[in-house]
Design a protein around this motif. Structure first.
Motif, PDB file in Angstrom:
ATOM      1  N   LEU A   1       0.847  -1.192   0.000  1.00  0.00           N
ATOM      2  CA  LEU A   1       0.000   0.000   0.000  1.00  0.00           C
ATOM      3  C   LEU A   1       0.884   1.245   0.000  1.00  0.00           C
ATOM      4  CD1 LEU A   1      -2.783  -0.910   2.591  1.00  0.00           C
ATOM      5  CD2 LEU A   1      -3.006  -0.727   0.121  1.00  0.00           C
ATOM      6  N   PRO A   2       0.632   2.189  -0.903  1.00  0.00           N
ATOM      7  CA  PRO A   2       1.444   3.408  -0.900  1.00  0.00           C
ATOM      8  C   PRO A   2       1.182   4.235   0.354  1.00  0.00           C
ATOM      9  CG  PRO A   2      -0.264   3.499  -2.601  1.00  0.00           C
ATOM     10  CD  PRO A   2      -0.376   2.180  -1.963  1.00  0.00           C
ATOM     11  N   PRO A   3       2.200   4.868   0.894  1.00  0.00           N
ATOM     12  CA  PRO A   3       1.992   5.711   2.077  1.00  0.00           C
ATOM     13  C   PRO A   3       1.263   6.996   1.700  1.00  0.00           C
ATOM     14  CG  PRO A   3       4.236   5.936   1.303  1.00  0.00           C
ATOM     15  CD  PRO A   3       3.605   4.867   0.448  1.00  0.00           C
ATOM     16  N   GLY A   4       0.726   7.655   2.704  1.00  0.00           N
ATOM     17  CA  GLY A   4       0.052   8.924   2.458  1.00  0.00           C
ATOM     18  C   GLY A   4      -1.413   8.851   2.814  1.00  0.00           C
ATOM     19  N   PRO A   5      -2.070  10.006   2.892  1.00  0.00           N
ATOM     20  CA  PRO A   5      -3.474  10.038   3.289  1.00  0.00           C
ATOM     21  C   PRO A   5      -4.399   9.524   2.194  1.00  0.00           C
ATOM     22  CG  PRO A   5      -2.728  12.241   2.707  1.00  0.00           C
ATOM     23  CD  PRO A   5      -1.513  11.351   2.669  1.00  0.00           C
ATOM     24  N   GLY A   6      -5.600   9.126   2.598  1.00  0.00           N
ATOM     25  CA  GLY A   6      -6.582   8.619   1.645  1.00  0.00           C
ATOM     26  C   GLY A   6      -6.090   7.343   1.002  1.00  0.00           C
ATOM     27  N   LEU A   7      -6.307   7.221  -0.313  1.00  0.00           N
ATOM     28  CA  LEU A   7      -5.810   6.061  -1.048  1.00  0.00           C
ATOM     29  C   LEU A   7      -4.303   6.092  -1.230  1.00  0.00           C
ATOM     30  CD1 LEU A   7      -8.494   5.784  -3.895  1.00  0.00           C
ATOM     31  CD2 LEU A   7      -8.353   4.432  -1.802  1.00  0.00           C
ATOM     32  N   GLY A   8      -3.697   7.260  -1.044  1.00  0.00           N
ATOM     33  CA  GLY A   8      -2.250   7.383  -1.201  1.00  0.00           C
ATOM     34  C   GLY A   8      -1.793   7.487  -2.636  1.00  0.00           C
ATOM     35  N   VAL A   9      -2.741   7.731  -3.565  1.00  0.00           N
ATOM     36  CA  VAL A   9      -2.393   7.803  -4.987  1.00  0.00           C
ATOM     37  C   VAL A   9      -3.096   8.993  -5.621  1.00  0.00           C
ATOM     38  CG1 VAL A   9      -2.042   5.317  -5.174  1.00  0.00           C
ATOM     39  CG2 VAL A   9      -4.298   6.270  -5.667  1.00  0.00           C
ATOM     40  N   VAL A  10      -2.517   9.492  -6.706  1.00  0.00           N
ATOM     41  CA  VAL A  10      -3.140  10.529  -7.525  1.00  0.00           C
ATOM     42  C   VAL A  10      -2.936  10.150  -8.986  1.00  0.00           C
ATOM     43  CG1 VAL A  10      -2.810  12.361  -5.816  1.00  0.00           C
ATOM     44  CG2 VAL A  10      -1.053  11.954  -7.556  1.00  0.00           C
ATOM     45  N   MET A  11      -3.676  10.783  -9.864  1.00  0.00           N
ATOM     46  CA  MET A  11      -3.519  10.521 -11.290  1.00  0.00           C
ATOM     47  C   MET A  11      -2.164  11.015 -11.773  1.00  0.00           C
ATOM     48  SD  MET A  11      -7.308  11.309 -12.849  1.00  0.00           S
ATOM     49  CE  MET A  11      -6.763  10.820 -14.494  1.00  0.00           C
ATOM     50  N   ALA A  12      -1.570  10.269 -12.691  1.00  0.00           N
ATOM     51  CA  ALA A  12      -0.294  10.659 -13.268  1.00  0.00           C
ATOM     52  C   ALA A  12      -0.490  11.866 -14.187  1.00  0.00           C
ATOM     53  CB  ALA A  12       0.305   9.496 -14.043  1.00  0.00           C
ATOM     54  N   PRO A  13       0.493  12.723 -14.306  1.00  0.00           N
ATOM     55  CA  PRO A  13       0.373  13.883 -15.192  1.00  0.00           C
ATOM     56  C   PRO A  13       0.139  13.455 -16.642  1.00  0.00           C
ATOM     57  CG  PRO A  13       2.276  14.102 -13.733  1.00  0.00           C
ATOM     58  CD  PRO A  13       1.766  12.705 -13.567  1.00  0.00           C
ATOM     59  N   GLY A  14      -0.752  14.142 -17.316  1.00  0.00           N
ATOM     60  CA  GLY A  14      -0.963  13.934 -18.739  1.00  0.00           C
ATOM     61  C   GLY A  14      -1.838  12.756 -19.105  1.00  0.00           C
ATOM     62  N   VAL A  15      -2.382  12.047 -18.117  1.00  0.00           N
ATOM     63  CA  VAL A  15      -3.179  10.866 -18.409  1.00  0.00           C
ATOM     64  C   VAL A  15      -4.440  11.220 -19.183  1.00  0.00           C
ATOM     65  CG1 VAL A  15      -4.642   9.096 -17.348  1.00  0.00           C
ATOM     66  CG2 VAL A  15      -2.312   9.430 -16.540  1.00  0.00           C
ATOM     67  N   ILE A  16      -5.135  12.258 -18.750  1.00  0.00           N
ATOM     68  CA  ILE A  16      -6.381  12.630 -19.401  1.00  0.00           C
ATOM     69  C   ILE A  16      -6.112  13.080 -20.831  1.00  0.00           C
ATOM     70  CG2 ILE A  16      -8.341  14.219 -19.363  1.00  0.00           C
ATOM     71  CD1 ILE A  16      -8.120  14.246 -16.319  1.00  0.00           C
ATOM     72  N   GLU A  17      -5.049  13.871 -21.011  1.00  0.00           N
ATOM     73  CA  GLU A  17      -4.717  14.351 -22.345  1.00  0.00           C
ATOM     74  C   GLU A  17      -4.343  13.192 -23.275  1.00  0.00           C
ATOM     75  OE1 GLU A  17      -4.414  17.519 -19.428  1.00  0.00           O
ATOM     76  OE2 GLU A  17      -3.570  15.501 -19.521  1.00  0.00           O
ATOM     77  N   GLN A  18      -3.689  12.180 -22.738  1.00  0.00           N
ATOM     78  CA  GLN A  18      -3.221  11.078 -23.575  1.00  0.00           C
ATOM     79  C   GLN A  18      -4.287  10.019 -23.808  1.00  0.00           C
ATOM     80  OE1 GLN A  18       0.333   9.146 -22.149  1.00  0.00           O
ATOM     81  NE2 GLN A  18       0.630   8.013 -24.039  1.00  0.00           N
ATOM     82  N   TRP A  19      -5.056   9.686 -22.766  1.00  0.00           N
ATOM     83  CA  TRP A  19      -5.953   8.545 -22.840  1.00  0.00           C
ATOM     84  C   TRP A  19      -7.429   8.904 -22.666  1.00  0.00           C
ATOM     85  CZ3 TRP A  19      -3.035   5.219 -24.957  1.00  0.00           C
ATOM     86  CH2 TRP A  19      -1.717   5.023 -24.553  1.00  0.00           C
ATOM     87  N   GLY A  20      -7.732  10.166 -22.468  1.00  0.00           N
ATOM     88  CA  GLY A  20      -9.124  10.570 -22.320  1.00  0.00           C
ATOM     89  C   GLY A  20      -9.938  10.187 -23.542  1.00  0.00           C
ATOM     90  N   ALA A  21     -11.181   9.722 -23.337  1.00  0.00           N
ATOM     91  CA  ALA A  21     -11.993   9.224 -24.448  1.00  0.00           C
ATOM     92  C   ALA A  21     -13.451   9.537 -24.210  1.00  0.00           C
ATOM     93  CB  ALA A  21     -11.814   7.711 -24.600  1.00  0.00           C
ATOM     94  N   LYS A  22     -14.197   9.635 -25.290  1.00  0.00           N
ATOM     95  CA  LYS A  22     -15.641   9.730 -25.186  1.00  0.00           C
ATOM     96  C   LYS A  22     -16.191   8.313 -25.008  1.00  0.00           C
ATOM     97  CE  LYS A  22     -16.079  13.875 -28.037  1.00  0.00           C
ATOM     98  NZ  LYS A  22     -16.695  14.466 -29.259  1.00  0.00           N
TER      99      LYS A  22
END
Length: 380
Positions: free
Chosen positions: A358-379
């Motif tokens: 499990l990654p350390p940190g609050p909540g789930l401990g994860v965030v989206m990687a930069p540029g994911v939406i721009e690269q893989w975003g889809a309708k």
């Protein structure tokens, strides 16, 4: 109600993000074919600057994501924006109360449960981040923070059974679940290959609801020879009589529950005799009901193995919930080349000796990687 020292934040934004990542090789099964992995995420914002991340079930059918998106856009976002992030359980009840009549009139409780579940995950993530604590710690009664959970490698299917198991072992796995439903000869070969390569390590099998009493009887020698830790969903899950009449004397533990909706149906899974109970918190319940059904399954003496065959957000959410329930068993983890696990978040899952870290940190401990939406975003 779980409380913390900080003043509750207020929800200011709720939206979905649809991703579609190409696959190295297609996934083929009785439900259809996937040439790309869809991933439907929930993003929740607050006036305190903390955000929450959730995942809504999106694998099958790949054209069904639009319904979930519209539920969030037209019902849940207007309902929740402006609400205090004071008690996730209150907000979960509010969502289901608002959507109950629509689900009945529409005749579509599945998409409703999935949309609410994904939003509930995002709410709990933001709530725990606001407290500055890992989500598993917030959910546990004793306040401890496990740093890993036991997992098994899943989705192992012909013609790649041997290579997938070998690759999974190299990545740290030591438990394996194979997929059946490719014809009797292929299924027998799959079971034999898995047991041979696994040695004394646990092997499970998922029939994807495709068996009948007759085909089970024909496959039984191969199933028994594989010494399965469980056989998952042998029959259509709406055939409750078949599950009620499961032949206990064959020595094959029974697993199901991923397609049950809500706490009541998951309690029926326990009552029908599931040796292993498999809720999917991106399909129903989120953390709010997932925590309760998980505790009830363990209290009933059943093995609790959360189902997860989606993306990394759902994986880490399920891992936190597994870590939050003392006595929980193994968490499912996709063993196939899955870009949703490697390319969407700022971390890549690490498995050590059969345990997901499990990654350390609050909540789930994860965030989206930069540029994911721009690269893989889809309708959808």
């Amino acid at each position: 109600m779980i409380t913390g020292a900080r003043t509750p934040a207020r929800i200011t934004r709720l939206e979905t993000v649809m991703l579609r990542l190409p696959l190295e090789r297609p996934i083929v099964g009785p439900f259809g074919r996937l040439d790309a992995r869809p991933n439907l995420l929930v993003l929740l914002g607050t006036d305190a600057g903390v955000e929450g991340l959730g995942e809504i079930w999106a694998n099958f059918p790949p054209w069904g994501c639009q319904e979930r998106i519209e539920i969030v856009r037209n019902v849940l976002a207007p309902l929740l924006v402006g609400e205090s992030l004071d008690d996730p359980r209150r907000l979960y009840a509010l969502m289901h109360r608002r959507l109950r009549l629509l689900a009945n009139q529409w005749g579509a409780p599945g998409p409703v449960h999935q949309a609410v579940a994904g939003v509930d995950i995002a709410i709990w993530d933001a709530f725990a981040r606001r407290l500055g604590r890992p989500l598993a710690q917030v959910l546990r009664d004793d306040g401890t923070t496990p740093d890993r959970v036991a997992v098994y490698a899943s989705g192992i299917a012909p013609p790649h059974v041997a290579s997938t198991i070998e690759n999974a072992r190299r990545r740290g796995h030591c438990r394996y679940k194979v997929r059946l439903s490719f014809g009797a000869d292929a299924d027998r070969e799959t079971l034999a290959t898995a047991r041979r390569l696994a040695g004394d390590e646990p092997v499970m099998a998922d029939a994807n609801q495709t068996m009948t009493a007759e085909t089970l009887r024909d496959m039984l020698p191969a199933i028994q020879a594989a010494r399965l830790a469980f056989l998952e969903e042998p029959f259509p899950v709406d055939d409750t009589q078949a599950y009620r009449m499961w032949p206990r004397d064959i020595g094959v533990p029974l697993a199901f529950g991923e397609n049950a909706q809500g706490l009541q149906q998951l309690e029926e899974v326990i009552a029908l005799g599931a040796d292993t109970v498999q809720p999917d918190i991106t399909k129903t319940g989120g953390f709010t009901e997932g925590l309760e059904i998980g505790r009830r399954a363990v209290a009933a003496g059943r093995k609790l193995c959360f189902h997860m065959f989606g993306g990394a957000v759902g994986l880490y959410a399920s891992a936190h919930l597994t870590a939050a329930i003392p006595g929980a068993h193994w968490l499912e983890m996709d063993a196939n080349p899955n870009p949703l696990l490697d390319g969407v978040l700022d971390v890549t899952p690490i498995v050590e000796k059969g345990f997901l870290i499990l990654p350390p940190g609050p909540g789930l401990g994860v965030v989206m990687a930069p540029g994911v939406i721009e690269q893989w975003g889809a309708k959808p």
